[in-house]
Design an enzyme around this catalytic site. Structure first.
Site, PDB file in Angstrom:
ATOM      1  N   SER A 548       0.850  -1.184   0.000  1.00 23.84           N
ATOM      2  CA  SER A 548       0.000   0.000   0.000  1.00 23.84           C
ATOM      3  C   SER A 548       0.898   1.251   0.000  1.00 23.84           C
ATOM      4  O   SER A 548       1.681   1.425  -0.932  1.00 23.84           O
ATOM      5  CB  SER A 548      -0.950  -0.033   1.194  1.00 23.84           C
ATOM      6  OG  SER A 548      -1.977   0.909   1.043  1.00 23.84           O
ATOM      7  N   ASP A 633      -8.582  -5.432  -5.765  1.00 32.75           N
ATOM      8  CA  ASP A 633      -8.151  -4.283  -4.970  1.00 32.75           C
ATOM      9  C   ASP A 633      -8.681  -3.021  -5.631  1.00 32.75           C
ATOM     10  O   ASP A 633      -8.126  -2.558  -6.633  1.00 32.75           O
ATOM     11  CB  ASP A 633      -6.627  -4.236  -4.867  1.00 32.75           C
ATOM     12  CG  ASP A 633      -6.135  -3.107  -3.966  1.00 32.75           C
ATOM     13  OD1 ASP A 633      -6.974  -2.326  -3.476  1.00 32.75           O
ATOM     14  OD2 ASP A 633      -4.920  -3.010  -3.753  1.00 32.75           O
ATOM     15  N   HIS A 665      -7.138  -5.811  -1.268  1.00 32.69           N
ATOM     16  CA  HIS A 665      -5.921  -5.105  -0.858  1.00 32.69           C
ATOM     17  C   HIS A 665      -5.044  -5.977   0.031  1.00 32.69           C
ATOM     18  O   HIS A 665      -3.861  -5.711   0.197  1.00 32.69           O
ATOM     19  CB  HIS A 665      -6.330  -3.824  -0.131  1.00 32.69           C
ATOM     20  CG  HIS A 665      -5.268  -2.768  -0.077  1.00 32.69           C
ATOM     21  ND1 HIS A 665      -4.591  -2.317  -1.187  1.00 32.69           N
ATOM     22  CD2 HIS A 665      -4.762  -2.066   0.970  1.00 32.69           C
ATOM     23  CE1 HIS A 665      -3.733  -1.382  -0.833  1.00 32.69           C
ATOM     24  NE2 HIS A 665      -3.805  -1.219   0.466  1.00 32.69           N
TER      25      HIS A 665
END
Length: 691
Positions: A548, A633, A665
C-alpha cells in the site's frame, strides 16, 4: 529464476505454513455475570484446505476451557448467562440455535432450533432487558432496484456496489418457560430514513449498540457524496423505528464506536473533527440523554482511541488506544454533565503497557476480559482484576494505581504450535528523524541464532507499513509477520516514520502532501542508524518490501537511488505507481483529496502529487523488483502494479509480476498467502542469498 528454492522450516523457525496453521482466536465475549466467556476460533488445515471453526468456552475463575466444534461456522453470542446463541446457515437458510452451557463440569447440551430468518443477517446484538435481537442485513431502498450509477460509490474495497444497502433490523427473542421463542415481526429501524448502518466496508457490531428501548448507530451523512466525504452522524432511534434523533452536530467528520452506558442515561462515541480526514484524532464524546447535552471529554489528549466502553457503574469509560506502537487500555472518569454543549479534558490513565489489546470488556467484580497479541503470539485471553481500586482513584481525580491491578493469562491456544520456535519479541529503537521535538520509533526483530559481535553475517530486510496513517505495533499479524521474515534468516527493521499513528496527531499529519519527503527521510535515517548500531548486518545483502503506502515507498526508493538505501532487491505489494492518477482511480476519493490538499486536477494538489509520483522517476529504475497486485483491490487498482511491471520490463530490469485474481488489498486466502511468501523469499534469495 531459480526453481530449487525452499523455505526454511527448521524446528526453531516460524515458517509461513506454521504461521498460517496456528489457531486464530477472536476476542473473548463474557456473559452478563462474568463467570464465563466464549471465544470463536478458526484453524486452517493445508491437508483439506479448509478453515475449521470452533468455540472455546472459558471459565474465568480458573481458565478451564471447553471446546465446541462448529463445523458450519456461524456467529455466536450470549442470550443469558448459560445460553449461547448460534447462527447456522445451511442450504441458503439461516437459522438461530441455542446451546445450553453447564458449569459442573464445564460442558454443553445439544443445541436446539429456535427459528429461521427471512433474510441473510449478520452483526448480531441481543438485549435481555428489551428481549430483542438486532442485526444487520442488506435491503432494497423502498423496493427500488437501480442498474446504473448516478453517484459514487460505484465500487468499494473489493465489491461493486449494488442496489441494496445495510439496515438494522430488530425482532423479539425471549425465553418462554424452558423454550426460546423468535418473533415473527421484523422491524427495519432505518426504513425510509435514507441511512445505512453498519458503515461499509468494515462496520460490524462496533457501529451500533442497543438498550432496553433504543438503538444508537453511526451512518454516513445521506446528504453528502459518500466517496468524497467521511462524515458519519450518530443517530438514536426507538426499537419500533420511531423518534429518530441525530445526536451529532452535523459539521464533524467520521464517528465510531457508539455505546450506551449501563445506566441508560448517557451514550458515548468517538468523533473526528475534520470531514474527509479518515485519520484525524478521535475524541471521546458523551451525550446526556436526560439533559440533552453533548460534551467532549478528551479535547486535549493527543491520542486517538479505537474503541470505547462504559464501566458497569457507568462512571468510567475504558478506551482502547494505540500509544507508542502498542495498543493499550486507558481509563477515563466520566465528568458531571455540564450545563451546555462544551469540550473538557479528562486525564486518562493507561491500565496496560505491552502488546496489543482488543475486545476489552468490563465484567462484575472490578474485572475485565480482553484478547492480547504481541510480536511473538497470536491472541490469547486475559483477565484484568483490581479495576475497582483504579476506578476509585480516577473518580477522585487521581492517577490510577496500576500496581493494584493484576493481569492473568487464561488461555494457551497457540502454545503447542509455537513450542520450540525462537521468536524475537522485537527491540524498540529511537532515533532522530525529521520530526521536531520528538524522536522516531522502530523495531528490530532478529533471526533465530542471531549473535552480537559476529559482524557482517546477517542479511537484513526493511519492512515498510501501509496506511500511510498506521504503524508497526507489538502485535501479531497473519499477513506481514516480522518473525516469519526473521525466521528465514533476516534481521528485520520495521520503522514508524512520519505519518505513523500512536505518536501524536502532529506526527501523523506530517505526511500530508509530503509522501516522498519526510517519511522517506525518516526511513533512510532509521536505516542508517540500524546499520551503524548493528555491524552484524551484511550491508551488501539488504532488501526491502512494503504494501500500500509501503508499496508506494518501494517505488519511490526505486526511482531515487541517490538516497543511498543500497537495497539489492525490492518487493512492492499493491503499491501506488502514479500518485496523481490514484486520485481518480481509488474508491475513496476523500483520501486523496485530504492527503494532497485537493482534487487531482486542482493546481496545488496536482503539483504536490506529481512531485512525489514514482511514475516520473522511471528513467532511474534499476533495482530488481517483484511486484504483487490483486485484481479485486479497488483501493489501489491493479493497473498500478501492471504499469510498474511494464516499466521494469522495458528497462530490462530483473522483474516479476504476481497477480492474485481473487484477492483484495490484502491476501487473505491461506493458499495464496503461502504462495505470496514463497515468491517473496525466493525473490530475495535470488539476489542476496542466505548462505
Amino acid at each position: 529464476m531459480a526453481t530449487d528454492f525452499t523455505l526454511s522450516e527448521g524446528a526453531n523457525a516460524l515458517s509461513p505454513q506454521d504461521m498460517l496453521t496456528l489457531p486464530r482466536p477472536g476476542a473473548p465475549l463474557p456473559n452478563d455475570i462474568g463467570d464465563l466467556a466464549i471465544v470463536p476460533i478458526s484453524t486452517y488445515s493445508f491437508e483439506d484446505r479448509k478453515s475449521h471453526k470452533s468455540l472455546s468456552v472459558i471459565a474465568l475463575g480458573d481458565g478451564h476451557t471447553y471446546d465446541i466444534p462448529l463445523p458450519d461456522g456461524g456467529d455466536v453470542f450470549w442470550l443469558d448467562s448459560r445460553t449461547i446463541a448460534h447462527i447456522v446457515t445451511k442450504d441458503d437458510i439461516q437459522s438461530l440455535y441455542t446451546i445450553p452451557i453447564s458449569t459442573s463440569p464445564l460442558s454443553s447440551d445439544p443445541s436446539s432450533h429456535v427459528g429461521s430468518f427471512p433474510i441473510t443477517a449478520s452483526a448480531f446484538r441481543y438485549s435481555p432487558s428489551a428481549r430483542r435481537l438486532v442485526f444487520s442485513a442488506y435491503v432494497y431502498p423502498d423496493g427500488l432496484v437501480e442498474t446504473v450509477y448516478d453517484e459514487t460509490f460505484e465500487r468499494q474495497w473489493d465489491t461493486w456496489v449494488g442496489p441494496k444497502s445495510k439496515a438494522l433490523i430488530g425482532v423479539s427473542l425471549a425465553k418462554v418457560g424452558a423454550k426460546w421463542v423468535l418473533g415473527e415481526t421484523y422491524v427495519n429501524v432505518l426504513q425510509g430514513t435514507g441511512l445505512s448502518s453498519p458503515v461499509e466496508p468494515f462496520g460490524e457490531t462496533d457501529d451500533y449498540d442497543i438498550s432496553k428501548t433504543h438503538v444508537i448507530f453511526t451512518a454516513k451523512d445521506p446528504q453528502l457524496p459518500k466517496a468524497m466525504h467521511t462524515r458519519q452522524n450518530i443517530y438514536l432511534v426507538a426499537h419500533d423505528g420511531k423518534d429518530l434523533r441525530q445526536l451529532t452536530s452535523g459539521i464533524q467528520g467520521a464517528t465510531h464506536s457508539p455505546v450506551f452506558s449501563p445506566s441508560g442515561d448517557k451514550v458515548a462515541w468517538l468523533e473526528l473533527a475534520l470531514d474527509g480526514h479518515e485519520s484525524d484524532r478521535a475524541k471521546v464524546v458523551i451525550y446526556d440523554l436526560k439533559e440533552n447535552v453533548r460534551f467532549t471529554i478528551t479535547e486535549d489528549w493527543d491520542r486517538s482511541p479505537d474503541s470505547i466502553i462504559f464501566s458497569p457503574s457507568s462512571t468510567l469509560i475504558y478506551a482502547t488506544t494505540s500509544d507508542h506502537a502498542r495498543i493499550k487500555v486507558f481509563g477515563l472518569a466520566v465528568p458531571s454533565t455540564p450545563s451546555s454543549n462544551t469540550t473538557l479534558t479528562t486525564q486518562p490513565t493507561a491500565l496496560t503497557s505491552s502488546g496489543s489489546i482488543s475486545g476489552f470488556t468490563p465484567i462484575p467484580g472490578g474485572r475485565a476480559t480482553f484478547a492480547l497479541s504481541s510480536l511473538t503470539s497470536p491472541n490469547e485471553v486475559y483477565e484484568l482484576s483490581g479495576l475497582d481500586a483504579a476506578e476509585r482513584d480516577l473518580l477522585a481525580g487521581r492517577k490510577a494505581d496500576v500496581k493494584a491491578t493484576t493481569v492473568t493469562r487464561l488461555t494457551s491456544f497457540s502454545s503447542a504450535g509455537l513450542q520450540g520456535k525462537d521468536l524475537s519479541p522485537g527491540k524498540d529503537f529511537w532515533f532522530k528523524g525529521t520530526a521536531e521535538g520528538q524522536d522516531t520509533h522502530g523495531y528490530v526483530i532478529t533471526p533465530p541464532g542471531f549473535e552480537h559481535g559476529v559482524n557482517g553475517k546477517w542479511p537484513a530486510v526493511m519492512l515498510i507499513h501501509g496506511g500511510p496513517e498506521s504503524a508497526w505495533f507489538d502485535q501479531w499479524s497473519t499477513r506481514w509477520n516480522p518473525n516469519v521474515f526473521a525466521s528465514q534468516g533476516y534481521v528485520v527493521v520495521a520503522i514508524n516514520p512520519t505519518g505513523s499513528t500512536s505518536f501524536g496527531q502532529k506526527f501523523t499529519d506530517g505526511i500530508n502532501k509530503n509522501w516522498g519527503g519526510r517519511p522517506i527521510q525518516d526511513l533512510l535515517m532509521g536505516w542508517k542508524y540500524i546499520l551503524q548500531e548493528y555491524p552484524e548486518i551484511d550491508q551488501s545483502r539488504t532488501v526491502a518490501a512494503g504494501a500500500s503506502y509501503g508499496g508506494y515507498a518501494i517505488n519511490w526508493i526505486q526511482g531515487n537511488p541517490e538516497l543511498g538505501f543500497g537495497f539489492k532487491a525490492l518487493v512492492c505489494h499493491d503499491g501506488v505507481f502514479d500518485t496523481t492518477y490514484n486520485g481518480y482511480a481509488t474508491d475513496e476519493l476523500f483520501f486523496f483529496n485530504h492527503e494532497w490538499g485537493g482534487r487531482p486536477w486542482d493546481p496545488a494538489a496536482f503539483e504536490a502529487s506529481r512531485k512525489y509520483s514514482p511514475a516520473y522517476t522511471v528513467a532511474k529504475w534499476s533495482t530488481p523488483q517483484l511486484t504483487i497486485h490483486s485484481s479485486k483491490d479497488y483501493r489501489l487498482p491493479e493497473g498500478d502494479g501492471i504499469a510498474v511491471f511494464h516499466a521494469l520490463q522495458q528497462l530490462g530490469v530483473p522483474s516479476r509480476l504476481l497477480i492474485f485474481p481473487d484477492e483484495n488489498h490484502w491476501v487473505l486466502n491461506a493458499g495464496n498467502s503461502l504462495k505470496w511468501h514463497h515468491e517473496v523469499f525466493r525473490w530475495f534469495d535470488q539476489f542476496i542469498g542466505l548462505s
